[in-house]
Each structure stands twice: as C-alpha cells, then as structure tokens.
Design an enzyme around this catalytic site. Structure first.
Site, PDB file in Angstrom:
ATOM      1  N   SER A 163       8.392   4.085  -0.852  1.00  0.00           N
ATOM      2  CA  SER A 163       7.224   3.423  -1.413  1.00  0.00           C
ATOM      3  C   SER A 163       7.142   3.625  -2.925  1.00  0.00           C
ATOM      4  CB  SER A 163       5.962   3.983  -0.745  1.00  0.00           C
ATOM      5  OG  SER A 163       4.815   3.383  -1.288  1.00  0.00           O
TER       6      SER A 163
ATOM      7  N   SER B 158       0.867  -1.167   0.000  1.00  0.00           N
ATOM      8  CA  SER B 158       0.000   0.000   0.000  1.00  0.00           C
ATOM      9  C   SER B 158       0.908   1.222   0.000  1.00  0.00           C
ATOM     10  CB  SER B 158      -0.926   0.001   1.218  1.00  0.00           C
ATOM     11  OG  SER B 158      -1.975   0.916   0.994  1.00  0.00           O
ATOM     12  N   GLU B 159       0.631   2.165  -0.904  1.00  0.00           N
ATOM     13  CA  GLU B 159       1.618   3.210  -1.185  1.00  0.00           C
ATOM     14  C   GLU B 159       1.840   4.181  -0.029  1.00  0.00           C
ATOM     15  OE1 GLU B 159      -1.164   2.694  -2.923  1.00  0.00           O
ATOM     16  OE2 GLU B 159      -2.191   4.571  -3.435  1.00  0.00           O
ATOM     17  N   ASN B 160       0.978   4.133   0.993  1.00  0.00           N
ATOM     18  CA  ASN B 160       1.237   4.989   2.148  1.00  0.00           C
ATOM     19  C   ASN B 160       2.322   4.407   3.053  1.00  0.00           C
ATOM     20  OD1 ASN B 160      -0.816   3.000   2.701  1.00  0.00           O
ATOM     21  ND2 ASN B 160      -1.023   3.929   4.713  1.00  0.00           N
ATOM     22  N   GLY B 161       2.829   3.210   2.730  1.00  0.00           N
ATOM     23  CA  GLY B 161       4.026   2.765   3.424  1.00  0.00           C
ATOM     24  C   GLY B 161       4.004   1.426   4.114  1.00  0.00           C
TER      25      GLY B 161
END
Lengths: 232, 218
Positions: free
Chosen positions: B87, B45-48
């Site tokens: 990320s 998930s690109e938020n980390g």
C-alpha cells in the site's frame, strides 16, 4: 513440516517478560484475538508491542494495556484508545509513534534481511530527530532501521499445517510483513485446512515464515465503526 | 460560507478521469460522494484496498472489509486487496495521483500540521507523513479558522508538523488557495464571501491578484 499446535497456550511456549512482540492488524481488523486473550491470561509483562494501533479500551491490545502488561508501544495511530492516550501523556507508557508506511517497511525489512533504508516520510518532523539525512534525486530522506521481534503474532483466514496463509479482505494489512519478521511466528487462523486445499497460486504468506499455527477457538471480529447505507 | 459537504464537492472538481485517489478521514472522505459525471476514479485506502466502494447495505457489513477510518465499506468490481507495505509502495512510489487530507494548520510555504497537539492530544500520524512526503498533488480540506475564530492558514505552523513544503492547494469553507513562492494565492471565493473577509481570516502571506471569481457548483 507439521507446524500445528494445540492452541494459543502452546503457540506462546517460551514467552517471557520483557520480550518484543509484533501483532498484526489494522484497528480491530485482522488482529490475533485468541493469542491476545492468552497473553492476558499468562500475565506476561514489560512487553514491547509493535502494532499499527493499540486496540480499543476493552478489546485487542487494549486488554493488555488495562493490565499494564505493555511497557512500550511502537505504533502509527492510537487515536481509538483513551486509556492509551492517558498512559502516554502521564508517562506510564513509553511510546514510539512512527509513520505507517515506515512501520510496514521496517517490519518487511526486518524479515527480508535489509538492516535499514531511506524514506522521505517524516523528513523535517519530530520523527527525523537523530536520524541520518541523505539527499537522493534532489530530495531529502531519513534513515529508518529494520524491526524484528521475539514473537510475531498474525491472524489469517485460512492456513495449512505447512504454515501457508491466506488472508481475507483488508484483514491482511500488517500481517504478512510481521509474519516475516518474528524469531518465532505464530499464526492463528479461522480455518485450518488440509495441505493441498490452498491453491499455491494464491498463497499470501508462504509457510517458511510461520513456525506455529492453530485454528482459533472463536473469533469475535468486532467492528469499530459500523457504517451502512439504507436499502433502496 | 461552505458546509463540509460543499468543501468536498468543490474538491471533487479536481478529480480527473483515471486518477487513483487517497482520501483522508473527515471531510476528505465525503469527496467520494461527488465524483463528476463521465469520469472514472479509483479510491485507495492505505489499510489495503484499491477500488473502495460505498458503505454496505444494513446487514451486509463485513468485519474484514474496512477503510483507513475503520468504517465498514464495500469493494467495487475490479477491486484489489494488498498488504500495508504494498500500500505504501503505491503512495511513496507516486502511483497515487491525488491525496486529499485534513489539517489543523497549514503554513504559507506548504508545511502542514495534523497529527499532534503537545500535552493534549496524541493520536499519531498514521499514514499522513508518508502521504505528504511523497504525493505530488496534495489538497487540504479544512476550516479556514478555528472555533475561536483564529486563522489556521499561518505564516508558520505552531503545532508539530507532518510534512514540509508539500501542500499544493487548500480548500476551506471560505476559499480555494494555492501555495506559491509568495505564500497563499487566492484562487476562488466561497459564494457570498468577500475578499476582505478572506484577508481577515488568513494570517499567512496572501496574494490577491485581479478579480477573484466565486466557486461554481453544478
């Protein structure tokens, strides 16, 4: 090397109308909520805020939008804030929407002394308008410039008086890059610990990037989308 | 006609053992519920977070542990947290093998629009532009037509685009289609949906070759 200040008021010493701020966080996760509350109290205005999101109507940066303290936002996604969308569509708020990865890298570049870089993100879209295009390995890329700020305001889980920071879970997000890119970087932490308590092997932001640090009085840590499954 | 869950179920058949996968908000998120047996994939998930697990049990929610849709999640054993620059290094650097995202429109050359309706809706692109510009393998999950019954599979996108010539495959409530030099190529039909119905619902160029099989669900 003792960077501890008494609280958000002292941390924001020197802030003026019209300044550019970076604020860490993704949605409401990992936002510097104590310092944001202080910005509301100080009534500074005409701010340019660089932040991935704009909070929700009544929390996070939404509090500054309510008071019309923000002149311009630089963000990647603002879908959770109705007021924001209204202010933007009516032209009251200047908005620069940029791809999330480019936003992160522009902050990182700003802190790392890289003035600009090429990325494929946004090529052929509105984002590329007016930007230099170069082909690398047969693929078009656009030139994106670094971002810096008068104040970078980040939130961490733990920190010490040297300014070393450790984040928790996905609350890390934009905080480490923004911490690098502020002329003055403020860190608000949940827990201020004694030097030596943080294992040097596990420091996320080395203290060199932080100028002022304080332990936040309270953290609401609001959850935006509470999603759960039932036990058993 | 497929439900949203069935669209996700069909897309899950594209998962391969060892894939790192980024799922967008909406239908794509549901793909995680249908991982085929016997394979292991990791969700980014690109938020980390890498190694995203299911939603937490009631009472175990953690404000510091969310996905890109801002939903509370859990971390699987072996998960890793990282900052947003790292990320997107994973994404831009093509370390993620499959990206699934939603769309408002897809054009028959692989252009995608999913971030803005001028004058009406401005939410921002989030990570979508970085994802579509770099990912090798992009599958779009979407409804074939809008509420008015108009095709969302077009000759040219009418909305501001998110990326050019990047979509590889589209899974809709009616069909599976690949993007080729000659436009959309019909690969599979939803159970009970005829080729004629798909032709009617597709505005962009559509290639239909030979018998088109129905999708199979386990």
């Amino acid at each position: 090397m003792n960077k501890v200040v008494s609280g958000p008021r002292a941390a924001l010493e020197g802030i003026k109308d019209g300044m550019t701020l970076m604020l860490g966080g993704f949605g409401l996760c990992g936002i510097p909520e104590n310092t944001i509350a202080e910005l509301v109290d100080l009534e500074v205005k005409d701010l340019t805020c660089i932040s991935n999101n704009a909070g929700v109507d009544d929390f996070g940066l939404g509090l500054l939008l309510q008071k019309r303290q923000i002149r311009k936002m630089i963000s990647s996604y603002v879908g959770e804030n109705d007021l924001f969308e209204r202010l933007m569509l009516s032209g009251e708020l200047e908005v620069d929407l940029i791809p999330q990865g480019s936003l992160a890298e522009r902050c990182r570049a700003g802190g790392a002394g890289i003035p600009a870089f090429f990325t494929p993100a946004g090529y052929g879209t509105e984002v590329a308008e007016g930007k230099e295009v170069r082909i690398f390995n047969g693929k078009p890329h656009i030139l994106e410039s670094a971002l810096t700020a008068d104040f970078a305001i980040v939130k961490a889980w733990k920190g010490d008086h040297f300014g070393n920071l450790v984040y928790k879970g996905t609350a890390r997000n934009f905080n480490p890059m923004m911490a690098m890119a502020g002329k003055i970087t403020i860190a608000e932490v949940e827990e201020l610990v004694e030097p030596g308590e943080l294992d040097p092997n596990f420091i996320h932001t080395p203290g060199i990037f932080v100028n002022r640090i304080f332990q936040g009085e309270k953290f609401e840590k609001r959850i935006e989308q509470r999603t759960v499954r039932q036990r058993g | 006609m497929l439900s949203k869950e069935q669209i996700a179920q069909r897309i899950a058949q594209e998962l391969r053992d060892g894939y790192y996968v980024n799922l967008g908000i909406g239908i794509p998120t549901l793909v995680a519920n249908y991982i085929p047996e016997g394979i292991e994939v990791e969700f980014q998930s690109e938020n980390g977070i890498l190694g995203m697990g299911p939603f937490p049990f009631d009472g175990d929610e953690d404000a510091d542990l969310i996905n890109a849709g801002k939903q509370t999640i859990t971390a699987r054993a072996g998960a890793a947290f990282f900052d947003s620059a790292t990320s997107f290094a994973m994404i831009r650097g093509q370390h993620v093998q499959l990206t699934v995202l939603g769309a408002m429109e897809v054009a028959d050359n692989g252009d995608i629009a999913n971030w803005k309706i001028p004058g009406r809706m401005v939410k921002g692109m989030g990570g979508a532009m970085d994802l579509v510009a770099s990912a090798d393998n992009i599958i779009v999950a979407m409804m074939h037509t809008n509420k008015e019954g108009e095709s969302k599979l077009l000759k040219t996108c009418t909305l501001p685009i998110t990326g050019v010539q990047c979509v590889k495959r589209v899974v809709t409530n009616l069909a599976v289609l690949d993007i080729t030099e000659n436009g959309f190529k019909l690969i599979e039909r939803a159970p009970g949906i005829s080729v004629e119905e798909i032709v009617k619902a597709t505005e962009g160029r559509l290639v239909v070759e030979g018998d088109i099989p129905e999708m199979k669900f386990a």
